[in-house]
Design a protein around this motif. Structure first.
Motif, PDB file in Angstrom:
ATOM      1  N   PHE A   1      -4.029   4.244 -15.564  1.00 11.08           N
ATOM      2  CA  PHE A   1      -3.963   3.952 -14.121  1.00 11.08           C
ATOM      3  C   PHE A   1      -3.699   2.455 -13.911  1.00 11.08           C
ATOM      4  O   PHE A   1      -2.808   2.059 -13.155  1.00 11.08           O
ATOM      5  N   HIS A   2      -4.454   1.622 -14.633  1.00 12.21           N
ATOM      6  CA  HIS A   2      -4.238   0.174 -14.511  1.00 12.21           C
ATOM      7  C   HIS A   2      -2.853  -0.207 -15.050  1.00 12.21           C
ATOM      8  O   HIS A   2      -2.171  -1.058 -14.489  1.00 12.21           O
ATOM      9  N   GLU A   3      -2.438   0.441 -16.145  1.00 11.18           N
ATOM     10  CA  GLU A   3      -1.133   0.113 -16.740  1.00 11.18           C
ATOM     11  C   GLU A   3       0.022   0.447 -15.799  1.00 11.18           C
ATOM     12  O   GLU A   3       0.989  -0.319 -15.686  1.00 11.18           O
ATOM     13  N   VAL A   4      -0.076   1.573 -15.128  1.00  8.21           N
ATOM     14  CA  VAL A   4       1.037   1.973 -14.255  1.00  8.21           C
ATOM     15  C   VAL A   4       1.123   1.041 -13.039  1.00  8.21           C
ATOM     16  O   VAL A   4       2.229   0.708 -12.571  1.00  8.21           O
TER      17      VAL A   4
ATOM     18  N   ALA B   1       9.165  -2.976 -12.614  1.00  8.60           N
ATOM     19  CA  ALA B   1       9.880  -2.009 -13.451  1.00  8.60           C
ATOM     20  C   ALA B   1      10.002  -0.633 -12.793  1.00  8.60           C
ATOM     21  O   ALA B   1      10.865   0.162 -13.175  1.00  8.60           O
ATOM     22  N   ILE B   2       9.122  -0.325 -11.839  1.00  5.31           N
ATOM     23  CA  ILE B   2       9.236   0.953 -11.127  1.00  5.31           C
ATOM     24  C   ILE B   2       9.046   0.712  -9.633  1.00  5.31           C
ATOM     25  O   ILE B   2       8.234  -0.105  -9.225  1.00  5.31           O
TER      26      ILE B   2
ATOM     27  N   GLY C   1       2.936   8.428 -10.120  1.00  9.46           N
ATOM     28  CA  GLY C   1       3.226   7.442 -11.163  1.00  9.46           C
ATOM     29  C   GLY C   1       2.377   7.682 -12.400  1.00  9.46           C
ATOM     30  O   GLY C   1       2.879   7.740 -13.526  1.00  9.46           O
ATOM     31  N   LEU C   2       1.075   7.852 -12.186  1.00 13.48           N
ATOM     32  CA  LEU C   2       0.143   7.978 -13.322  1.00 13.48           C
ATOM     33  C   LEU C   2       0.418   9.227 -14.165  1.00 13.48           C
ATOM     34  O   LEU C   2       0.377   9.173 -15.398  1.00 13.48           O
ATOM     35  N   THR C   3       0.704  10.351 -13.518  1.00 15.53           N
ATOM     36  CA  THR C   3       0.875  11.605 -14.271  1.00 15.53           C
ATOM     37  C   THR C   3       2.091  11.545 -15.207  1.00 15.53           C
ATOM     38  O   THR C   3       1.966  11.853 -16.400  1.00 15.53           O
TER      39      THR C   3
ATOM     40  N   PRO D   1       0.808  -1.235   0.000  1.00 19.38           N
ATOM     41  CA  PRO D   1       0.000   0.000   0.000  1.00 19.38           C
ATOM     42  C   PRO D   1       0.839   1.281   0.000  1.00 19.38           C
ATOM     43  O   PRO D   1       0.519   2.225  -0.734  1.00 19.38           O
ATOM     44  N   VAL D   2       1.892   1.325   0.805  1.00 17.79           N
ATOM     45  CA  VAL D   2       2.699   2.549   0.888  1.00 17.79           C
ATOM     46  C   VAL D   2       3.378   2.833  -0.457  1.00 17.79           C
ATOM     47  O   VAL D   2       3.400   3.969  -0.944  1.00 17.79           O
ATOM     48  N   ALA D   3       3.893   1.797  -1.078  1.00 23.80           N
ATOM     49  CA  ALA D   3       4.556   1.975  -2.376  1.00 23.80           C
ATOM     50  C   ALA D   3       3.542   2.261  -3.479  1.00 23.80           C
ATOM     51  O   ALA D   3       3.873   2.912  -4.482  1.00 23.80           O
ATOM     52  N   ALA D   4       2.307   1.777  -3.298  1.00 25.72           N
ATOM     53  CA  ALA D   4       1.299   1.926  -4.358  1.00 25.72           C
ATOM     54  C   ALA D   4       0.630   3.291  -4.352  1.00 25.72           C
ATOM     55  O   ALA D   4       0.252   3.804  -5.413  1.00 25.72           O
TER      56      ALA D   4
END
Ligand code: NAD
Ligand code: ZN
Ligand code: ZN
Length: 346
Positions: free
Chosen positions: A300-303, A311-312, A155-157, A145-148
């Motif tokens: 959003f789903h892709e990231v 990968a990130i 991440g999304l932007t 959760p913290v990383a997400a």
């Protein structure tokens, strides 16, 4: 419940007790597991009273992750106990852009008074947050959760900003990232994951440049008046085919223009108020300049998938809800490396 609220124009945000929210028809109540602190909140808290776009008090937090705690009448598709991330740029869900998943560019959000959580609607820096519709939720499926939490915006932007430039980032091309904070340090990783381009990162702070190299930047350059010359030297005079400015202040947009190659994409993500003149002879031939906002539901789903693939990875510093005002102070002073994440139920 406890919530971090921006209550008065110009004042620091405060932890206060507010009524426990209850889900109405169609809504989902989440117990918040993590909420990221974005520099946009610092901007919001610097705006004057005149023209301030949101009602106060405002519960902050537009990067949210939680566990489903209760369902409003008629909600299907999620169950109590599910760990989920919140898509923030809510739209109407039915206009032309929303139908394409681009709720960040909803044609009717303003007219209908729809606001993202933390940017108008009550946000995730609280023990609980209400989500207007289960379509705004994606399962964490094993992500921490913290990383997400930062993936939902930091991440999304950048993902949304970078994706249109991928055809230009062929082998031998260069991408420049200006500002290696919450968004920028993820941008570097997205570029490394999705392209073979050389990544040059710029920041004013040596710790951020170190972070940039740690997460994959090939070169780092101190962001000053000599930065553009250094980037040109590093690219044999060609410049960068894609430039992403995560500051958006006048000096950085000027650097962005000065490091661009012919046919470059210059993408201004930061909301620092700078402007770059476009016109024949002012920029390299056929350079394009754009200023995008957040990202689409499919991105959003892709990231999230990109993170699941390893990968990130987001560099985080965690804070309790009581410490959230301190996290914002540190963010304001440029002292956060990566993203500050509030863990409200610790
Ligand atoms: P942050 O504070 O985490 O990072 C900003 C970074 O920029 C820091 O590392 C700082 O040292 C660096 N910086 C400051 N001045 C600089 C300069 N002159 N040259 C180079 N680097 C410099 O902020 P963040 O949360 O990553 O947000 C970045 C920007 O993006 C903010 O302006 C924020 O409001 C904006 N934002 C825009 C969108 C959008 O949809 N367009 C979404 C989220 C955030
Ligand atoms: Zn943000
Ligand atoms: Zn819409």
């Amino acid at each position: 419940m406890k919530a971090l609220q921006y209550r008065e124009i110009g004042a620091a945000p405060e932890v206060v007790t507010v009524p426990d929210p209850e889900p109405g028809p169609g809504q989902v109540l989440l117990k918040v597991t993590a909420a990221g602190a974005c520099h946009s909140d610092i901007a919001v808290m610097s705006w004057p009273a005149e023209g301030f776009p949101y009602a106060l008090p405002l519960t902050l937090g537009h990067e949210g992750v939680g566990t489903v705690a209760a369902l409003g009448a008629g909600v299907t598709g999620v169950a109590e106990g599910d760990a989920v991330a919140v898509y923030g740029p809510w739209g109407c869900g039915t206009c032309l852009n929303c139908a394409a998943g681009k709720e960040n560019y909803c044609l009717r959000a303003t007219e209908l008074g729809i606001h993202p959580p933390g940017l108008g609607a009550p946000g995730s820096m609280a023990e609980y947050v209400l989500v207007d519709d289960p379509r705004h939720l994606a399962p964490l499926n094993g992500l921490d959760p913290v990383a997400a939490a930062p993936l939902t915006d930091a991440g999304l932007t950048p993902y949304h900003a970078i994706k249109p430039s991928l055809p230009k980032l062929v082998p031998g091309a260069t991408a420049v990232v200006i500002g290696v904070g919450g968004l920028g340090h993820i941008a570097v990783q997205i570029l490394r994951a999705l392209t073979t381009a050389r990544v040059i990162a710029l920041d004013v702070n040596e710790d951020k440049l170190t972070l940039a190299r740690t997460v994959g930047a090939h070169d780092t350059v101190l962001s000053d008046e000599r930065a553009a010359t250094k980037v040109r030297d590093l690219t044999d005079g060609r410049g960068a085919q894609a430039v992403f400015d995560f500051v958006g202040a006048q000096p950085t947009v000027e650097t962005a223009g000065a490091v661009a190659s012919v046919e470059a994409d210059i993408t201004i993500v930061g909301i620092g108020g700078g402007s770059l003149a476009v016109g024949f002879g002012l920029l390299p031939f056929e350079a394009s300049v754009t200023a995008p906002y957040w990202g689409s539901r499919s991105e959003f789903h892709e990231v999230l998938e990109l993170a699941r693939a390893g990968a990130i990875s987001v560099h985080t510093e965690t804070y309790t809800l009581d410490e959230a005002p301190l996290a914002y102070e540190r963010l304001h002073d440029g002292q956060i490396n990566g993203r500050a994440v509030i863990v409200p139920n610790n």
